[in-house]
Design a protein around this motif. Structure first.
Motif, PDB file in Angstrom:
ATOM      1  N   VAL A 177      90.310 -46.117  91.458  1.00  0.00           N
ATOM      2  CA  VAL A 177      91.647 -45.544  91.353  1.00  0.00           C
ATOM      3  C   VAL A 177      91.487 -44.131  90.801  1.00  0.00           C
ATOM      4  CG1 VAL A 177      93.885 -45.680  90.201  1.00  0.00           C
ATOM      5  CG2 VAL A 177      92.750 -47.764  90.967  1.00  0.00           C
ATOM      6  N   THR A 178      92.012 -43.158  91.538  1.00  0.00           N
ATOM      7  CA  THR A 178      91.833 -41.755  91.137  1.00  0.00           C
ATOM      8  C   THR A 178      93.142 -41.015  90.918  1.00  0.00           C
ATOM      9  OG1 THR A 178      91.745 -41.184  93.470  1.00  0.00           O
ATOM     10  CG2 THR A 178      89.616 -41.540  92.355  1.00  0.00           C
ATOM     11  N   HIS A 179      94.263 -41.579  91.396  1.00  0.00           N
ATOM     12  CA  HIS A 179      95.557 -40.900  91.311  1.00  0.00           C
ATOM     13  C   HIS A 179      96.627 -41.872  90.828  1.00  0.00           C
ATOM     14  CE1 HIS A 179      93.253 -38.413  94.105  1.00  0.00           C
ATOM     15  NE2 HIS A 179      94.106 -37.417  93.890  1.00  0.00           N
ATOM     16  N   SER A 180      97.703 -41.284  90.227  1.00  0.00           N
ATOM     17  CA  SER A 180      98.738 -42.158  89.669  1.00  0.00           C
ATOM     18  C   SER A 180     100.123 -41.957  90.263  1.00  0.00           C
ATOM     19  CB  SER A 180      98.816 -41.943  88.160  1.00  0.00           C
ATOM     20  OG  SER A 180      99.316 -40.658  87.894  1.00  0.00           O
ATOM     21  N   LYS A 181     100.237 -41.114  91.275  1.00  0.00           N
ATOM     22  CA  LYS A 181     101.538 -41.005  91.948  1.00  0.00           C
ATOM     23  C   LYS A 181     101.398 -40.353  93.309  1.00  0.00           C
ATOM     24  CE  LYS A 181     102.668 -36.931  89.172  1.00  0.00           C
ATOM     25  NZ  LYS A 181     103.598 -36.351  88.201  1.00  0.00           N
ATOM     26  N   LEU A 182     102.550 -40.199  93.989  1.00  0.00           N
ATOM     27  CA  LEU A 182     102.594 -39.576  95.308  1.00  0.00           C
ATOM     28  C   LEU A 182     103.429 -38.308  95.243  1.00  0.00           C
ATOM     29  CD1 LEU A 182     103.447 -42.668  97.563  1.00  0.00           C
ATOM     30  CD2 LEU A 182     101.207 -41.584  97.303  1.00  0.00           C
ATOM     31  N   PRO A 196      88.232 -41.501  86.537  1.00  0.00           N
ATOM     32  CA  PRO A 196      88.496 -42.534  87.541  1.00  0.00           C
ATOM     33  C   PRO A 196      88.417 -43.923  86.900  1.00  0.00           C
ATOM     34  CG  PRO A 196      86.819 -40.997  88.337  1.00  0.00           C
ATOM     35  CD  PRO A 196      87.037 -40.696  86.880  1.00  0.00           C
ATOM     36  N   PRO A 218      98.447 -38.588  97.758  1.00  0.00           N
ATOM     37  CA  PRO A 218      98.151 -38.891  96.351  1.00  0.00           C
ATOM     38  C   PRO A 218      98.282 -37.659  95.467  1.00  0.00           C
ATOM     39  CG  PRO A 218      96.516 -39.896  97.780  1.00  0.00           C
ATOM     40  CD  PRO A 218      97.341 -38.998  98.643  1.00  0.00           C
ATOM     41  N   LEU A 260      93.779 -38.604  87.906  1.00  0.00           N
ATOM     42  CA  LEU A 260      93.441 -39.162  86.587  1.00  0.00           C
ATOM     43  C   LEU A 260      92.298 -38.360  85.970  1.00  0.00           C
ATOM     44  CD1 LEU A 260      93.441 -42.993  87.294  1.00  0.00           C
ATOM     45  CD2 LEU A 260      95.340 -41.523  86.608  1.00  0.00           C
TER      46      LEU A 260
END
Lengths: 507, 507
Positions: free
Chosen positions: B91-96, B113, B106, B110
């Motif tokens: 998981v590398t991102h927390s939103k769109l 990661p 993405p 973060l």
């Protein structure tokens, strides 16, 4: 022994301290996530088992769907993706490689990013579209127990963590009438579980349009009152109409041979219920766990001062255990445990007291000689005495009833608090503003008063919402009860209004 | 009705077809992941409940740890990260956010990661390091039920999917002796569950060094034989020594007041067991589900040809249900279901037969009149007849015993197959090569012979491994039984060897 923080001195810190001393959960090195520990997990398991039985009895079956949802699937329903876009964990790589500095970095970029499910409507709708052909395939009544992720920026244990555990039900029906009935039925199952198992009284109602689930036609909810007067949304049940069946093409041939889009529902409760349980029942000494959801209902602590008496004490405890094995409460066997750890017995007593184990028996030499059982009732409410020294036979023959009494008294106490703290006499914006001018805090505080729920008229006009936002208040629901059908004036705008709504601050 | 694919015609396609017709699971739009459907999930739930009770009885408690592990934590143990680096979801991102073309992409990179857990040793070791202070805090005996992710490139339903469900136990001890005893105890629990509940006989043993879990000192395992002679690693229990406690600093003050690193273990089984169950018991007509893990043990299908007789038939079925409610099998209530769906009764019969429901009763007009019960035994083995027409009383009074007989006959049948297909007479590389020259296939095939297990000497020399790899064979374990202590020649190298090992192809 009072905790360092009390409900009146610092409610948020008290909440945190109760979780710590009851050892229900703790923070983690994984940012915003929590470690659920045996007492917290045990409570969740009880809730889970109770619901699972009710779901099964009403014809639902358990499935398990993938937690990774291709991004494109998530985008099929516009409101839905909009509602979750700001809090989505995205998987973008599938392995590691070493860079020139020898550090491990993400590698193997995925063709399409995967969303870690915040909820599963989209991926489940896709499966339904393949499974449903004719009206004979309907209804489909499914549930899954799973973990979900929502990228919370202000995490709080149980109430708001980035990863949490929940169940999500998803159903497909041939008619809107049947789907709406399902939506109502599941809300009722949630109400029964909260009130009967968790001893948490709730208000059932419908969310106003601006508070409904992203993509739903309507959202029903149960709202509970925490001890600081704030509302906790404890469960929701959504009627989705054809909003998901159209983009996913869940269609069926009806009895007349025509192709029709199906009607779907979804509904869920999560580990946040454990936080709600705490804020309904804990006190300034720690947790109080209602017997029905308590991992253990009776704890036995051997009090061995003189090692030569250990054998006699443990022998007597075996007899008590045997007695307990023969008894039941709530139609089930009694869950008990003897704490045999090599620790100080007073420390052990307090460990269980902080967890809110309903009944704790301290058994020492004197009890053996007198054929007595000294039981301390942690979850003591109203009439139930704190300490009881009973004869062996009396203890064994009344323990089931005692647990049932504790459960019902806990519910009554929470219900009285809820009723007492719904204001119905606020009719104008100025009195409303005055009421919510106070900070939220322990509603049973004798020194100060704190706001809780207001039941009053609302026009439905969303231009009134900024006024609420300013006070940190929201419309929790349009309750099914408490409606008088009379026309009155909207508290916020003075405009004509018929519906009563619940206004409150919330978690 | 034979399936399209049989074990002899095409074993891999047969496996896939049994899953489809028994409706246990299916592929998903989420690449490499599966949808577990009620029959498959129900079997897993039975396995889960059985193990959970055994874990609890041996003093283990359930926790739940975050599924996201910061990458840096994963790197603490070098072999460990090496072992999993090539199959990690990150998981590398927390939103769109919307890009210039209006596509959602993405956003919110973060800082570090997060690895979606492939296993949780590292994050759990970190918590243990905080919880353990003194020898009085030990042992810690924990388990968690969770989903895990390993980025498989050749996914197969149940056997190898990118996401799967499992339990992982993690324990901490004050001595290596105690930790090794725990490792053995948990393997024994797995053996009991496989053999007694799943009716799958297993070989218990230790993995050779090159096959052990990344980071373990030693790995114990149970290996089962599938109907194509391949081995399935059904569960593993790892003694980790101080390999994880050193880098994570899990240390405690021992009785002598000295600081010492603790000794840890971990052990797990997963939903791959459901695949193993299928390949142990299914036949060319579909699944056979052993009664102990079958979601339902008795299915009642009403056979209504004449609508005017429906009431009488359903009334009689109510009596059968009442009778079943009074009976038990394996010390538990019998799990039964009447299939009331509005579908053709022959189709319904076949649905349940394909799922391998142990006993299926077809109840029609004639049965009502004659006070009989027509029961078909799907899981028919050896002596058990396929069809029985019994009187009502006889059926009810013998059903518990019948289910127990079916269970034990299924186990016996699998055990005979296992024993028959362990070759012990292969002593040289040329005969070994000749034996494995055959393709794997249904071992009970009468037309052709297929290789399965070879029990024979191995020198322990890893330079012999390329020879095995060439044949697609691996060393499954050094079995605890089957050791003669005699010196002989290593099959592969001719060098002196003492230990017997199991050679086989595997899943």
């Amino acid at each position: 022994m009072t905790l360092r923080h009390t409900r009146s001195s610092n409610y948020p810190e008290w909440y945190q301290e109760v979780i710590t001393v009851s050892n229900m959960a703790e923070g983690s090195v994984s940012p915003g996530c929590m470690i659920i520990k045996p007492w917290g997990y045990g409570i969740w398991s009880r809730i889970q088992r109770t619901l699972d039985e009710m779901f099964s009895a009403s014809g639902h079956e358990n499935y398990y769907f993938p937690m990774f949802i291709p991004l494109s699937f998530f985008q099929k329903e516009a409101d839905h993706v909009e509602g979750f876009a700001k809090e989505m964990a995205l998987v973008t790589h599938s392995k590691l490689r070493k860079n020139e500095e020898g550090e491990l970095i993400p590698d193997g970029v995925l063709e399409e990013p995967l969303v870690v499910r915040p909820t599963s409507e989209t991926i489940i709708a896709d499966a339904f579209s393949k499974w449903v052909v004719s009206y004979r395939d309907l209804p489909i009544l499914m549930n899954q127990w799973a973990n979900v992720v929502r990228w919370e920026m202000r995490p709080r244990l149980f109430l708001r963590t980035r990863e949490f555990l929940w169940q999500e039900g998803h159903t497909v029906h041939a008619s809107s009438v049947e789907a709406e009935a399902e939506t109502e039925q599941m809300l009722e199952i949630y109400r029964i579980m909260c009130e009967e198992s968790m001893a948490v009284p709730v208000i059932t109602g419908e969310k106003p349009v601006h508070e409904k689930f992203p993509g739903a036609v309507k959202t029903l909810c149960i709202e509970a009152m925490m001890q600081d007067g704030k509302a906790l949304q404890a469960g929701t049940s959504h009627y989705l109409g054809q909003n998901f069946s159209r983009p996913a093409n869940i269609s069926f041939q009806n009895k007349e041979g025509e192709r029709e889009y199906a009607y779907t529902t979804s509904w869920g409760v999560s580990t946040r219920l454990v936080g709600g349980l705490l804020m309904s029942h804990a006190d300034d000494e720690g947790m109080n766990t209602p017997p029905r959801v308590s991992p253990y209902q009776v704890i036995i602590v051997p009090m061995v001062k003189d090692e030569s008496k250990r054998e006699a004490i443990m022998g007597y405890i075996s007899r008590i255990e045997e007695g307990l094995r023969s008894q039941s409460a709530f139609g089930e066997k009694i869950r008990f445990k003897t704490d045999k750890r090599n620790k100080d017995s007073v420390d052990k007593y307090w460990e269980w007291a902080r967890k809110g184990a309903p009944v704790i028996c301290e058994i020492g030499e004197r009890d053996v000689l007198g054929e007595k059982v000294m039981s301390k009732i942690r979850c003591r409410i109203n009439t139930t005495e704190h300490k009881k020294l009973l004869s062996f036979n009396e203890f064994i023959s009344t323990i089931g009833k005692l647990l049932e009494t504790i459960q019902s008294e806990m519910y009554e106490k929470a219900k009285v608090r809820l009723k007492k703290n719904i204001r119905t006499d606020i009719k104008t914006m100025s009195s409303f503003r005055e009421y919510f001018a106070e900070k939220s805090g322990w509603v049973d505080d004798k020194e100060r008063s704190h706001p809780a729920f207001v039941l009053g008229k609302w026009s439905g006009d969303e231009t009134t919402l900024p006024l609420l936002k300013e006070l940190g208040v929201s419309i929790r629901c349009i309750p099914f009860s408490y409606q008088d059908g009379e026309e009155g004036e909207c508290i916020l705008s003075g405009k004509p209004a018929i519906k009563n709504v619940i206004f409150a601050r919330s978690y």
